[in-house]
Design an enzyme around this catalytic site. Structure first.
Site, PDB file in Angstrom:
ATOM      1  N   SER A 348       0.807  -1.211   0.000  1.00  0.00           N
ATOM      2  CA  SER A 348       0.000   0.000   0.000  1.00  0.00           C
ATOM      3  C   SER A 348       0.846   1.270   0.000  1.00  0.00           C
ATOM      4  O   SER A 348       0.353   2.346  -0.365  1.00  0.00           O
ATOM      5  CB  SER A 348      -0.939   0.010   1.204  1.00  0.00           C
ATOM      6  OG  SER A 348      -0.216  -0.144   2.411  1.00  0.00           O
ATOM      7  N   ASP A 591      -3.038   6.328  11.755  1.00  0.00           N
ATOM      8  CA  ASP A 591      -2.201   5.821  10.670  1.00  0.00           C
ATOM      9  C   ASP A 591      -0.929   6.644  10.628  1.00  0.00           C
ATOM     10  O   ASP A 591      -0.926   7.796  10.178  1.00  0.00           O
ATOM     11  CB  ASP A 591      -2.953   5.916   9.342  1.00  0.00           C
ATOM     12  CG  ASP A 591      -2.164   5.330   8.173  1.00  0.00           C
ATOM     13  OD1 ASP A 591      -0.996   4.947   8.370  1.00  0.00           O
ATOM     14  OD2 ASP A 591      -2.728   5.257   7.057  1.00  0.00           O
ATOM     15  N   HIS A 594       1.302   5.354   6.372  1.00  0.00           N
ATOM     16  CA  HIS A 594       1.045   5.932   5.053  1.00  0.00           C
ATOM     17  C   HIS A 594       1.239   7.449   5.106  1.00  0.00           C
ATOM     18  O   HIS A 594       1.510   8.019   6.158  1.00  0.00           O
ATOM     19  CB  HIS A 594      -0.371   5.570   4.600  1.00  0.00           C
ATOM     20  CG  HIS A 594      -0.591   4.096   4.465  1.00  0.00           C
ATOM     21  ND1 HIS A 594      -1.180   3.334   5.459  1.00  0.00           N
ATOM     22  CD2 HIS A 594      -0.274   3.225   3.466  1.00  0.00           C
ATOM     23  CE1 HIS A 594      -1.227   2.067   5.082  1.00  0.00           C
ATOM     24  NE2 HIS A 594      -0.681   1.968   3.881  1.00  0.00           N
TER      25      HIS A 594
END
Length: 626
Positions: A348, A591, A594
């Site tokens: 990702s 998060d 990312h």
């Protein structure tokens, strides 16, 4: 008696009968007075003229007289009827103008037995319009020879007989200036024709009933609409599918020249520069695209949309110590990859980088409707592969999900239950789909930090053998070795460039992603190098594998430059709609792996752009043809 005989004697002494006749005529003329003689002569001349005009404008439909044929048959404006056609057209135009002036409500029929290009009349036939199918003509507002009666609807021809102007064109009223707007889906940009005369060079017949009459027009392959006093309106943008090949080639050559200038300008200064040794500097001209302008960004990365209040993290630019990075020019990069495939393969974090590049490139395209995901997808988290098509450049920017670069597997144990394993000896399933790509950017790393892979118990598999326990670094080496052998076997270094993007640092504080780690309070990057994390051992393994490969692979070592950016993660701004549990403890679910977009991955792509400026000319010319 004798005196009368002498009066009518012929002068030269002719016979008796002749003398008598002559005498009678002379006596008759003598009896008519001069005024009556003049009136009789005028009436005779007018009668003759009227008779001639009647014959001229009402000839027999089947006449065979060459004189009539020359005057009244329609000549081909393009020379289809030979040399006499133009003269005939002039005569017809003059007579028709006189006749329409004298008899404004009358109609004029032309003979249908024309030479090439004429279409004969058929009972109940529709108007054969050479310009467009379904063309609706409103009433005429000016009088002209051969005009269509008011409120007459002219029907369209069959599709197969259409001329150079496309179907579905709608034309406006035939006014004095003959302005015909070309409607949607029309591909012609102009109409041709002649002065003050609508369809003047086409054979048409008007029936006796002007309201319900039909008009027959010739095939548009030879005859077209009038030229003077007609203004053609260009089609709307939606109707134009592509520019002519000449214009496209000119645009491509111009763009190609600019790219060559860019390469010449930067190549020498970038060739020996270490792109990854540098610092983050503030630059008010950044980010590379306006926040919120790219609707392709996943919710997971769209921090501003999710409510992040600070924006300074978007104003930072990576600056190597020994050179300047060129600002990523999306138009130039698209020209560089024209006719090529640029592919990202990995987890990702590579999807993060892929979405960043797609947004940068899409923002540089004038007609963004020509940029689309090949399968019509708008969300990029659930499927195994995605491909954005840039139709104007005949290129694609693709992403293939392969978090380990080797295959995730399932086996059945002795008890008959299924369990997940990782096949260290098999490259990812999607490899056949991207092995012919021109530029490939690989990555792996984050999934190797999860609990199952870190412990390595009863998880790693080679062949039919499942290891009871295997060190994660050894498993990582085996997986990368399998990948490297596949690259050496399947990638032609003369036709493809291969990159491997390094590990992207996480910044969880007080725990990990699943144990309360946080980064929501971070609004500035790390400025003191002593706070950076040590270089990951897995990347040391990667460097050793890359050195042992036959194929040249460029290592994008972004680990250190990313480690500075503890301020660039979504943190609590990772989604809009929180679950009930997330609302109760919003700081618990963050998060810090990312990156927000626009953000740090844009700089990764600027380094990729710099690398391509230096290395892309080494590839053979393997561009796909349009």
């Amino acid at each position: 008696m004798a005196s009368d005989s002498v009066k009518y004697m012929p002068v030269h002494g002719g016979g008796g009968a002749t003398t008598a006749s002559s005498a009678d005529i002379k006596s008759l003329l003598a009896a008519v007075k001069p005024r009556k003689a003049s009136a009789f002569a005028y009436v005779s001349v007018l009668a003759f003229v009227a008779f001639t005009v009647f014959l001229a404008f009402s000839p027999s439909r089947n006449t065979s007289s060459p004189w009539f044929a020359n005057i009244f048959s329609s000549g081909d404006p393009h020379g289809g009827d030979g040399g006499g056609s133009s003269a005939a057209g002039r005569y017809r135009s003059q007579f028709s103008s006189i006749f329409s002036y004298a008899f404004p409500n009358a109609t004029w029929s032309q003979p249908s037995n024309r030479s090439s290009g004429a279409i004969s009349s058929r009972p109940g036939s529709n108007f054969s319009d050479p310009i467009a199918k379904n063309g609706n003509f409103s009433s005429t507002t000016s009088s002209f020879a051969g005009s269509v009666p008011k409120n007459e609807t002219l029907q369209s021809p069959d599709t197969d007989n259409l001329g150079p102007v496309a179907k579905n064109s709608t034309f406006g009223s035939l006014a004095t200036n003959q302005t015909n707007p070309v409607a949607k889906n029309s591909t012609d940009k102009s109409l041709n024709g002649s002065s003050n005369h609508s369809w003047s060079d086409q054979t048409r017949e008007t029936p006796s009933n002007p309201k319900n009459g039909t008009v027959i027009a010739p095939n548009s392959g030879k005859e077209q609409a009038s030229k003077t006093n007609q203004t053609a309106v260009p089609p709307p943008k939606s109707a134009v599918t592509a520019a002519p090949p000449e214009k496209q080639s000119n645009k491509s050559s111009d763009s190609g020249s600019l790219v060559k200038e860019e390469i010449v300008r930067w190549k020498d200064s970038l060739k020996n520069c270490d792109f990854f040794d540098g610092e983050w500097v503030k630059d008010e001209s950044y980010p590379l695209y306006k926040p919120g302008s790219c609707n392709l960004i996943d919710e997971q990365f769209n921090c501003i949309l999710n409510g992040r209040p600070d924006k300074d993290f978007q104003k930072l630019r990576w600056k190597p110590k020994k050179c300047d990075l060129p600002r990523l020019n999306g138009s130039h990069l698209l020209e560089m990859i024209r006719g090529r495939r640029l592919v990202f393969v990995g987890d990702s974090l590579n999807r993060n980088m892929w979405e960043s590049l797609v947004c940068i490139l899409r923002g540089s395209v004038k007609d963004q409707s020509n940029v689309f995901e090949a399968n019509g997808r708008h969300h990029f988290r659930g499927e195994a592969d995605y491909s954005f098509v840039f139709r104007d450049y005949n290129c694609t920017v693709e992403f293939y999900v392969s978090p380990f670069l080797v295959q995730e597997w399932e086996v059945v144990d002795k008890n008959g239950t299924k369990k997940e394993t990782l096949r260290l000896d098999l490259v990812g399933r999607s490899s056949d789909q991207y092995k012919g790509a021109d530029i490939i950017v690989f990555n792996t790393g984050h999934w190797w930090t999860h609990e199952k892979t870190s412990k390595g118990e009863d998880y790693y598999q080679e062949g039919s053998h499942v290891y009871d326990e295997l060190n994660v670094l050894e498993a990582f080496r085996k997986a990368l070795t399998t990948w490297s052998r596949w690259v050496d076997k399947n990638v032609n270094p003369n036709k493809s460039l291969v990159f491997f993007r390094g590990y992207s640092a996480s910044h969880f504080s007080g725990g990990q992603w699943n144990s309360g780690g946080a980064c929501d309070s971070e609004t500035e990057p790390i400025k003191n190098q002593t706070y950076l994390t040590p270089y990951p051992p897995k990347m040391q393994v990667l460097e050793r594998v890359l050195k042992g490969m036959k194929t040249s692979v460029t290592y994008l070592n972004i680990t250190r430059m990313s480690d500075y950016r503890k301020d660039g993660h979504p943190s609590i701004y990772r989604k809009q709609k929180l679950s009930e549990e997330e609302r109760r403890s919003p700081l618990r679910y963050q998060d810090c792996s990312h990156w927000c977009l626009p953000g740090v991955p844009d700089s990764w792509n600027e380094i990729l752009y710099a690398e391509l400026l230096v290395k892309l000319d080494k590839l053979e010319n393997t561009r796909r043809k349009p």
